[in-house]
Motif scaffolding. Structure first.
Motif, PDB file in Angstrom:
ATOM      1  N   ILE A 119     107.721 134.856 -21.898  1.00 32.76           N
ATOM      2  CA  ILE A 119     106.644 135.201 -22.832  1.00 32.76           C
ATOM      3  C   ILE A 119     106.833 134.492 -24.172  1.00 32.76           C
ATOM      4  CG2 ILE A 119     105.641 137.121 -24.147  1.00 32.76           C
ATOM      5  CD1 ILE A 119     106.314 138.916 -21.662  1.00 32.76           C
ATOM      6  N   GLY A 120     108.081 134.418 -24.648  1.00 31.40           N
ATOM      7  CA  GLY A 120     108.337 133.772 -25.939  1.00 31.40           C
ATOM      8  C   GLY A 120     107.962 132.304 -25.925  1.00 31.40           C
ATOM      9  N   GLN A 121     108.243 131.621 -24.824  1.00 29.49           N
ATOM     10  CA  GLN A 121     107.865 130.210 -24.731  1.00 29.49           C
ATOM     11  C   GLN A 121     106.343 130.069 -24.762  1.00 29.49           C
ATOM     12  OE1 GLN A 121     108.177 127.947 -20.931  1.00 29.49           O
ATOM     13  NE2 GLN A 121     109.356 126.468 -22.150  1.00 29.49           N
ATOM     14  N   ALA A 122     105.658 130.913 -24.005  1.00 32.80           N
ATOM     15  CA  ALA A 122     104.185 130.842 -23.973  1.00 32.80           C
ATOM     16  C   ALA A 122     103.601 131.109 -25.358  1.00 32.80           C
ATOM     17  CB  ALA A 122     103.637 131.845 -22.954  1.00 32.80           C
ATOM     18  N   VAL A 123     104.170 132.067 -26.066  1.00 34.09           N
ATOM     19  CA  VAL A 123     103.683 132.391 -27.415  1.00 34.09           C
ATOM     20  C   VAL A 123     103.935 131.214 -28.357  1.00 34.09           C
ATOM     21  CG1 VAL A 123     104.041 133.878 -29.418  1.00 34.09           C
ATOM     22  CG2 VAL A 123     103.910 134.879 -27.130  1.00 34.09           C
ATOM     23  N   ALA A 124     105.127 130.646 -28.291  1.00 36.99           N
ATOM     24  CA  ALA A 124     105.459 129.526 -29.178  1.00 36.99           C
ATOM     25  C   ALA A 124     104.482 128.369 -28.964  1.00 36.99           C
ATOM     26  CB  ALA A 124     106.897 129.070 -28.928  1.00 36.99           C
ATOM     27  N   LEU A 125     104.180 128.081 -27.718  1.00 34.12           N
ATOM     28  CA  LEU A 125     103.276 126.956 -27.441  1.00 34.12           C
ATOM     29  C   LEU A 125     101.856 127.263 -27.905  1.00 34.12           C
ATOM     30  CD1 LEU A 125     104.660 125.822 -23.970  1.00 34.12           C
ATOM     31  CD2 LEU A 125     105.125 124.870 -26.240  1.00 34.12           C
ATOM     32  N   ALA A 126     101.455 128.504 -27.814  1.00 32.70           N
ATOM     33  CA  ALA A 126     100.115 128.879 -28.304  1.00 32.70           C
ATOM     34  C   ALA A 126     100.050 128.735 -29.828  1.00 32.70           C
ATOM     35  CB  ALA A 126      99.787 130.311 -27.890  1.00 32.70           C
ATOM     36  N   LEU A 127     101.111 129.151 -30.505  1.00 30.61           N
ATOM     37  CA  LEU A 127     101.140 129.023 -31.966  1.00 30.61           C
ATOM     38  C   LEU A 127     101.122 127.547 -32.379  1.00 30.61           C
ATOM     39  CD1 LEU A 127     101.583 132.057 -31.946  1.00 30.61           C
ATOM     40  CD2 LEU A 127     103.541 131.763 -33.458  1.00 30.61           C
ATOM     41  N   ALA A 128     101.857 126.714 -31.621  1.00 35.69           N
ATOM     42  CA  ALA A 128     101.859 125.277 -31.917  1.00 35.69           C
ATOM     43  C   ALA A 128     100.459 124.705 -31.719  1.00 35.69           C
ATOM     44  CB  ALA A 128     102.864 124.563 -31.020  1.00 35.69           C
ATOM     45  N   GLU A 129      99.815 125.107 -30.635  1.00 32.90           N
ATOM     46  CA  GLU A 129      98.452 124.627 -30.362  1.00 32.90           C
ATOM     47  C   GLU A 129      97.492 125.040 -31.480  1.00 32.90           C
ATOM     48  OE1 GLU A 129      97.056 125.896 -26.528  1.00 32.90           O
ATOM     49  OE2 GLU A 129      95.048 125.087 -26.861  1.00 32.90           O
ATOM     50  N   ALA A 130      97.762 126.199 -32.081  1.00 37.15           N
ATOM     51  CA  ALA A 130      96.894 126.702 -33.151  1.00 37.15           C
ATOM     52  C   ALA A 130      97.248 126.112 -34.513  1.00 37.15           C
ATOM     53  CB  ALA A 130      96.975 128.225 -33.212  1.00 37.15           C
ATOM     54  N   GLY A 131      98.295 125.268 -34.551  1.00 38.57           N
ATOM     55  CA  GLY A 131      98.569 124.552 -35.791  1.00 38.57           C
ATOM     56  C   GLY A 131      99.803 124.968 -36.549  1.00 38.57           C
ATOM     57  N   ALA A 132     100.606 125.895 -35.984  1.00 40.54           N
ATOM     58  CA  ALA A 132     101.780 126.386 -36.721  1.00 40.54           C
ATOM     59  C   ALA A 132     102.949 125.412 -36.631  1.00 40.54           C
ATOM     60  CB  ALA A 132     102.200 127.747 -36.165  1.00 40.54           C
ATOM     61  N   GLU A 133     103.753 125.387 -37.701  1.00 33.81           N
ATOM     62  CA  GLU A 133     105.055 124.715 -37.678  1.00 33.81           C
ATOM     63  C   GLU A 133     106.048 125.743 -37.166  1.00 33.81           C
ATOM     64  OE1 GLU A 133     104.601 121.704 -38.478  1.00 33.81           O
ATOM     65  OE2 GLU A 133     102.732 121.865 -39.595  1.00 33.81           O
ATOM     66  N   LEU A 134     106.977 125.311 -36.300  1.00 39.09           N
ATOM     67  CA  LEU A 134     107.759 126.295 -35.552  1.00 39.09           C
ATOM     68  C   LEU A 134     109.258 126.238 -35.784  1.00 39.09           C
ATOM     69  CD1 LEU A 134     106.166 126.126 -31.981  1.00 39.09           C
ATOM     70  CD2 LEU A 134     105.855 127.912 -33.700  1.00 39.09           C
ATOM     71  N   ALA A 135     109.868 127.403 -35.901  1.00 33.48           N
ATOM     72  CA  ALA A 135     111.311 127.561 -35.747  1.00 33.48           C
ATOM     73  C   ALA A 135     111.508 128.377 -34.469  1.00 33.48           C
ATOM     74  CB  ALA A 135     111.924 128.281 -36.941  1.00 33.48           C
ATOM     75  N   LEU A 136     112.225 127.804 -33.514  1.00 35.96           N
ATOM     76  CA  LEU A 136     112.405 128.438 -32.210  1.00 35.96           C
ATOM     77  C   LEU A 136     113.819 128.974 -32.084  1.00 35.96           C
ATOM     78  CD1 LEU A 136     110.766 125.651 -29.983  1.00 35.96           C
ATOM     79  CD2 LEU A 136     109.667 127.683 -30.993  1.00 35.96           C
ATOM     80  N   SER A 137     113.930 130.196 -31.551  1.00 40.11           N
ATOM     81  CA  SER A 137     115.255 130.797 -31.418  1.00 40.11           C
ATOM     82  C   SER A 137     115.491 131.341 -30.010  1.00 40.11           C
ATOM     83  CB  SER A 137     115.438 131.928 -32.439  1.00 40.11           C
ATOM     84  OG  SER A 137     116.798 132.296 -32.503  1.00 40.11           O
ATOM     85  N   ALA A 138     116.727 131.172 -29.555  1.00 42.27           N
ATOM     86  CA  ALA A 138     117.284 131.789 -28.340  1.00 42.27           C
ATOM     87  C   ALA A 138     118.789 131.657 -28.513  1.00 42.27           C
ATOM     88  CB  ALA A 138     116.794 131.077 -27.082  1.00 42.27           C
ATOM     89  N   ARG A 139     119.569 131.986 -27.491  1.00 38.72           N
ATOM     90  CA  ARG A 139     121.021 131.952 -27.717  1.00 38.72           C
ATOM     91  C   ARG A 139     121.565 130.540 -27.896  1.00 38.72           C
ATOM     92  NH1 ARG A 139     122.483 136.189 -23.096  1.00 38.72           N
ATOM     93  NH2 ARG A 139     120.558 135.248 -22.335  1.00 38.72           N
ATOM     94  N   SER A 140     120.959 129.548 -27.217  1.00 40.43           N
ATOM     95  CA  SER A 140     121.500 128.191 -27.341  1.00 40.43           C
ATOM     96  C   SER A 140     120.388 127.188 -27.650  1.00 40.43           C
ATOM     97  CB  SER A 140     122.212 127.780 -26.044  1.00 40.43           C
ATOM     98  OG  SER A 140     121.253 127.509 -25.036  1.00 40.43           O
ATOM     99  N   ALA A 141     120.758 126.132 -28.344  1.00 41.47           N
ATOM    100  CA  ALA A 141     119.801 125.059 -28.632  1.00 41.47           C
ATOM    101  C   ALA A 141     119.385 124.374 -27.333  1.00 41.47           C
ATOM    102  CB  ALA A 141     120.431 124.061 -29.602  1.00 41.47           C
ATOM    103  N   GLU A 142     120.347 124.253 -26.420  1.00 41.07           N
ATOM    104  CA  GLU A 142     120.063 123.589 -25.151  1.00 41.07           C
ATOM    105  C   GLU A 142     118.889 124.271 -24.435  1.00 41.07           C
ATOM    106  OE1 GLU A 142     121.437 120.858 -24.093  1.00 41.07           O
ATOM    107  OE2 GLU A 142     120.346 120.866 -22.177  1.00 41.07           O
ATOM    108  N   ALA A 143     118.896 125.606 -24.422  1.00 38.34           N
ATOM    109  CA  ALA A 143     117.849 126.352 -23.711  1.00 38.34           C
ATOM    110  C   ALA A 143     116.485 126.196 -24.366  1.00 38.34           C
ATOM    111  CB  ALA A 143     118.230 127.833 -23.655  1.00 38.34           C
ATOM    112  N   LEU A 144     116.476 125.792 -25.634  1.00 43.18           N
ATOM    113  CA  LEU A 144     115.203 125.695 -26.366  1.00 43.18           C
ATOM    114  C   LEU A 144     114.561 124.323 -26.260  1.00 43.18           C
ATOM    115  CD1 LEU A 144     116.360 127.634 -29.543  1.00 43.18           C
ATOM    116  CD2 LEU A 144     114.467 128.323 -28.036  1.00 43.18           C
ATOM    117  N   LYS A 145     115.298 123.362 -25.687  1.00 46.04           N
ATOM    118  CA  LYS A 145     114.805 121.974 -25.696  1.00 46.04           C
ATOM    119  C   LYS A 145     113.465 121.826 -24.987  1.00 46.04           C
ATOM    120  CE  LYS A 145     118.981 119.239 -26.421  1.00 46.04           C
ATOM    121  NZ  LYS A 145     120.119 118.601 -25.753  1.00 46.04           N
ATOM    122  N   GLY A 146     113.324 122.503 -23.848  1.00 42.23           N
ATOM    123  CA  GLY A 146     112.081 122.383 -23.083  1.00 42.23           C
ATOM    124  C   GLY A 146     110.881 122.857 -23.882  1.00 42.23           C
TER     125      GLY A 146
END
Ligand code: NAP
Length: 281
Positions: A23-50
């Protein structure tokens, strides 16, 4: 401004936790599509690359602020790092959350009488303590924003009875309570605070259930729309609640649950398969 334009977040600085998948990935992509600048968080940077690679395709700034939220100090650091990297915060969507897990990490459902205390403590640490720490740390940034919104991704389990998920449900109900308290307390600072309460959604968290035919059939038999949600079906509601379109909306828990929380008084007469959980009761 046109009605549709109020759903946009152009230039908004947004922190999304739990952004590596589901759900968090889907939300982040929707916010990006709507024009937001993003800071993405999870336990590792590697997991956030996609997620980051997909968000960048929308032409937005994307920074990674990894951290294990089971430690409250880390939750505060994640907020500070996001605000520092983006130059402030306008939108926070806190999605990270867990169910109790088996020793190998597989999420599980277990009645309270069989749930060991450490498993309860872990769920409370990630779902509730981290939420409070994150909200506390986000306050000064949001108070300084011209369009502040805080959204907690709670659950329908925080609204209805959820046997075999007591720890999870209690923390999700606590998030809704926190939303109501913060929304009323922080309104004078212009900060809107809401909760999004998904129903059964196909993600890594729930694969143990939807991959199990009898369990999946039993669960969806109690959903009036009769099926699992896709993570992408949570994103429009999250975007709405985070955007100027919801400018007069605060202190609410929006259920996106296929009707699961709506009692039919038994009148719908939907046939239910035998419970695969009967032996656990
Ligand atoms: N799926 C459902 O049916 C459903 C229903 C109602 C509510 N929800 C809620 O929706 C939210 C997202 O659930 P989901 O189904 O998308 O789950 P998911 O696919 O398991 O994703 C969970 C996310 O939380 C992050 N996370 C887990 N533990 C963390 C920790 N200790 N520190 C930092 N990040 C952590 C994970 O990141 P890494 O593992 O990469 O670190 C991942 O990004 C949760 O709050 C959940 O309670 C889900």
């Amino acid at each position: 401004m046109s009605t549709l334009a109020t759903f946009r977040l152009d230039g908004a600085r947004a922190l999304v936790t739990g952004a590596s998948r589901g759900i968090g990935q889907a939300v982040a992509l929707a916010l990006a599509e709507a024009g937001a600048e993003l800071a993405l968080s999870a336990r590792s940077a590697e997991a956030l690359k996609g997620t980051a690679e997909l968000a960048v395709e929308h032409g937005r700034t994307v920074v990674l602020v990894p951290g294990d939220l089971s430690t409250t100090a880390v939750a505060g650091q994640v907020v500070d790092q996001a605000a520092e990297a983006l130059g402030g915060l306008d939108v926070v969507v806190h999605t990270a959350g867990i169910l109790p897990a088996e020793p190998d990490g597989t999420p599980t459902m277990l009645p309270l009488q069989y749930l060991p205390q450490p498993a309860w403590d872990e769920v409370v640490a990630v779902n509730l303590n981290a939420t409070a720490a994150l909200c506390r740390q986000a306050f000064p940034y949001l108070a300084a924003s011209a369009r502040p919104s805080l959204l907690l991704v709670s659950s329908v389990a925080g609204v209805v009875g959820a046997p075999m998920m007591e720890a999870y449900a209690a923390t999700k109900a606590a998030q809704i309570s926190l939303v109501r308290s913060l929304a009323t307390g922080w309104a004078r600072h212009g900060i809107r605070v809401n909760a999004l309460c998904p129903g059964w959604t196909r993600t890594d968290m729930t694969s143990f259930a939807y991959d199990n035919g009898p369990v999946s059939d039993w669960l969806t038999a109690h959903v009036p729309l009769g099926r699992w949600a896709r993570p992408e079906e949570m994103a429009p509601a999250a975007l709405f609640l985070s955007s100027p379109a919801a400018g007069y909306l605060t202190g609410q828990a929006l259920l996106v649950d296929g009707g699961l929380s709506t009692p039919d008084g038994g009148l719908a007469g939907t046939p239910k398969p035998p419970s695969p959980f009967a032996a656990l009761a």
